[in-house]
Enzyme design. Structure first.
Site, PDB file in Angstrom:
ATOM      1  N   HIS A 189       0.835  -1.202   0.000  1.00  0.00           N
ATOM      2  CA  HIS A 189       0.000   0.000   0.000  1.00  0.00           C
ATOM      3  C   HIS A 189       0.876   1.261   0.000  1.00  0.00           C
ATOM      4  O   HIS A 189       0.633   2.206  -0.742  1.00  0.00           O
ATOM      5  CB  HIS A 189      -0.894  -0.047   1.235  1.00  0.00           C
ATOM      6  CG  HIS A 189      -1.902   1.027   1.244  1.00  0.00           C
ATOM      7  ND1 HIS A 189      -3.070   0.935   0.531  1.00  0.00           N
ATOM      8  CD2 HIS A 189      -1.904   2.222   1.834  1.00  0.00           C
ATOM      9  CE1 HIS A 189      -3.742   2.051   0.692  1.00  0.00           C
ATOM     10  NE2 HIS A 189      -3.066   2.846   1.486  1.00  0.00           N
ATOM     11  N   CYS A 239       2.455  -4.664 -18.770  1.00  0.00           N
ATOM     12  CA  CYS A 239       1.478  -3.755 -18.157  1.00  0.00           C
ATOM     13  C   CYS A 239       1.474  -3.875 -16.633  1.00  0.00           C
ATOM     14  O   CYS A 239       0.652  -3.261 -15.964  1.00  0.00           O
ATOM     15  CB  CYS A 239       0.079  -3.998 -18.711  1.00  0.00           C
ATOM     16  SG  CYS A 239      -0.560  -5.639 -18.336  1.00  0.00           S
TER      17      CYS A 239
HETATM   18  C1  PEP Z   1      -0.277  -8.003 -13.333  1.00  0.00           C
HETATM   19  O1  PEP Z   1      -0.536  -9.055 -12.741  1.00  0.00           O
HETATM   20  O2  PEP Z   1       0.885  -7.581 -13.523  1.00  0.00           O
HETATM   21  C2  PEP Z   1      -1.371  -7.161 -13.838  1.00  0.00           C
HETATM   22  C3  PEP Z   1      -1.128  -6.118 -14.610  1.00  0.00           C
HETATM   23  O3  PEP Z   1      -2.629  -7.472 -13.427  1.00  0.00           O
HETATM   24  P1  PEP Z   1      -3.194  -7.090 -11.956  1.00  0.00           P
HETATM   25  O4  PEP Z   1      -2.160  -6.265 -11.250  1.00  0.00           O
HETATM   26  O5  PEP Z   1      -4.469  -6.364 -12.189  1.00  0.00           O
HETATM   27  O6  PEP Z   1      -3.392  -8.454 -11.353  1.00  0.00           O
END
Ligand code: PEP
Ligand code: MG
Length: 564
Positions: A197, A494
């Site tokens: 967090h 991402c």
């Molecule tokens: C990830 O797992 O890197 C991702 C982009 O998805 P989330 O953070 O929403 O699980």
């Protein structure tokens, strides 16, 4: 900062995980997380019967709740929401009756409060996901109530008006909600990892931050600290003149970053798409004002966290269109529902799983409920038609090529571009075969790290493992990027790794073609990339892959990018 003393002889350096770049210098304020054991030992509630004990509890809980309300009044929207929720939880009727029950059974007041909070914490924990995260709030409330009971000031962040470095074990959401970057020039925590967090809030506020810093809590309040959010170091009592020079140099670098206006490319002209991660229409409209070529991750499940019923196809279409519309002329990668585990969605998630992170989450929800996915794809297709925005669609938590092929077929039928996320190591290892059936891949480094290292991304004690710089994670990314190069298809990142300017250089050096991140990271990442040629980025990738651990990898990459 003129009152900072300089005593370079006694300078020592602590090491942690860097999460927000930037250099800052200021005296340490060490957050007291607990009520003092002496005050607790002195507290005697033996003269209180159950009824008067409950009355004393009511007063303390009301004072804590009012404190949250007062802070909410001064806070910004998102922070005010967190604080208002805590104010409500402090006054929760269920919590109060649990305290009453324990008092009636003869427990003393402090034991009753503790037992009631534990009881609630267990319930929240067993619900998992976002509810489990509220356990931190519950324990924060317990500490504050106990402080009132024993006559101490509430623990937590008490800040002066002058700039300081905030040092804590980890910060409670209620503490981070009202942080003012003009006062808190850097954050250092003893626990926590890149997805904690504290790290997420620091990233949003752009405050240099180092987490998982062993020994931080042993720092003496007032000690001058030089925090380097790129190197992950915290130097105590550094040479004051040198520290100020480094802060100034960093400020100049940051000013240069702020003027970066895209599009993403290396110094010798290789194009790299810089994209935004968004959660809804509001964040999409904000992201669209920045120098991004589109959205690389629209987390659709975040639109439905508070919905008990599945929205109709029409309503879903309208919600998605709000995100697509600001990106007309650019493109948006929509991720289908990643419900389950840390993101429970009432109408989709399976209840009572033993191990939800390894359970029926993401694309797996469609195995026994295919219509849920079909309806979502219909909603996405409707939004794409209405807005005219180029729309790519990807599935989360894909583990096999057959899953990818089946998903791609459904997406293509709707004239949209299909892809899958690489979050499960099996998908990375078979990336070349995945690319035979989909048009693109997007690596979710948050989950890929969690599953490659078998370490819960929410576990603050495992921060050294949940680090995307781990050599095994980098290998999986490299395999996936190489598959993209061979197939001539886009492979993006991402996860949070894309928001780390240093790691972004490594990713591009491996052959990653797009980076999608929180809006605050766009300029630092874009500016860092355009300062190096592709040859240098390839050398950086090689150096990172050859390193034995995350710390060595960061040092090796810094050395390649900035040999000075
Ligand atoms: C990830 O797992 O890197 C991702 C982009 O998805 P989330 O953070 O929403 O699980
Ligand atoms: Mg994920």
């Amino acid at each position: 900062m003129s009152d900072l003393a300089s005593s370079p002889e006694s300078s020592t350096t602590l090491h942690g995980t860097p999460v927000v770049p930037g250099v800052a210098y200021g005296p340490a304020v060490v957050v007291r997380g607990e009520v003092s054991p002496q005050a607790i030992a002195r507290f005697d509630s033996s003269g209180l019967d159950a009824e008067s004990g409950l009355a004393v509890y009511d007063q303390a809980a009301a004072a804590v709740s009012e404190g949250f309300v007062r802070r909410a009044e001064k806070a910004s929207d998102a922070a005010a929401e967190v604080l208002t929720a805590s104010a409500g939880l402090a006054r929760d009727k269920g919590l109060r009756s649990a305290v009453r029950k324990h008092l009636a059974s003869g427990d003393d007041l402090l034991a009753s409060v503790h037992a009631a909070v534990e009881q609630f914490a267990q319930v929240f924990d067993s619900m998992g996901g976002l509810m489990a995260e509220r356990v931190t709030d519950l324990r924060d409330i317990e500490r504050r109530v106990v402080a009132h009971l024993v006559g101490e000031p509430e623990p937590g962040v008490q800040l002066p008006d002058t700039p300081v470095v905030l040092v804590a074990e980890d910060l409670a959401p209620s503490d981070t909600a009202t942080l003012d970057p003009r006062v808190v020039v850097a954050l250092v925590t003893e626990r926590g990892g890149p997805t904690s967090h504290t790290a997420i809030i620091a990233r949003q506020l752009g405050i240099p931050c180092v987490v998982g810093t062993a020994g931080a809590l042993g720092l003496t309040p007032g000690t001058p600290l030089l925090v380097d959010g790129v190197a992950g170091t915290v130097a105590t009592s550094p040479d004051a003149a040198e520290a100020r020079r480094l802060v100034e140099a960093d400020r100049a670098d940051r000013a240069a970053l702020a003027s970066w206006s895209g599009p993403g490319e290396t110094a010798d002209g290789t194009k790299v798409k810089i994209l935004a991660n968004v959660a809804d229409g509001e964040s999409a409209r904000a992201a669209a004002t920045g120098p991004v070529e589109g959205v690389g991750l629209f987390r659709t499940e975040l639109c439905f966290l508070n919905r008990t019923e599945e929205p109709s196809v029409e309503e879903q279409g309208a919600i998605y269109a709000e995100v697509l519309a600001p990106f007309a002329g650019r493109y948006v990668v929509v991720r289908t529902l990643d419900a389950g585990s840390d993101k429970p969605v009432a109408f989709a998630t399976h209840e009572g799983e033993e191990n939800p992170a390894l359970g029926v989450r993401g694309l797996r929800l469609s195995f026994d409920n295919p219509d849920l996915l079909e309806r979502q794809l219909d909603g996405i297709a409707a939004a794409a038609r209405e807005t005219g925005t180029e729309t790519w669609v990807m599935a989360p938590m894909v583990a096999t090529v057959a899953e990818a092929a089946e998903f791609a077929e459904k997406v293509r039928t709707r004239k949209l571009r299909p892809g899958v996320m690489v979050e499960v190591p099996s998908a990375a290892l078979l990336a070349h075969r995945m690319l035979e059936v989909v048009d693109f891949l997007s690596i979710g480094t948050n989950d890929l790290t969690q599953y490659a290292m078998a370490a819960d991304r929410m576990a603050t004690d495992l921060a050294h493992l949940t680090d995307p710089w781990q050599p095994a994670v980098l290998q999986l990314v490299a395999i996936t990027a190489e598959a993209g190069k061979q197939a001539g298809k886009p492979v993006g990142v991402c996860g949070e790794a894309a928001a780390d300017p240093l790691l972004a250089c490594v990713l591009v050096g491996m052959g990653i073609t797009s980076l999608s991140m929180a809006s605050a990271a766009v300029r630092p990442v874009g500016a860092r990339l355009c300062a190096a040629t592709m040859d240098v980025l390839e050398d950086a990738a090689e150096a990172a892959l050859a390193a034995s651990d995350p710390k060595a990898a960061r040092a090796a990459v810094r050395q390649v990018l900035d040999p000075r």
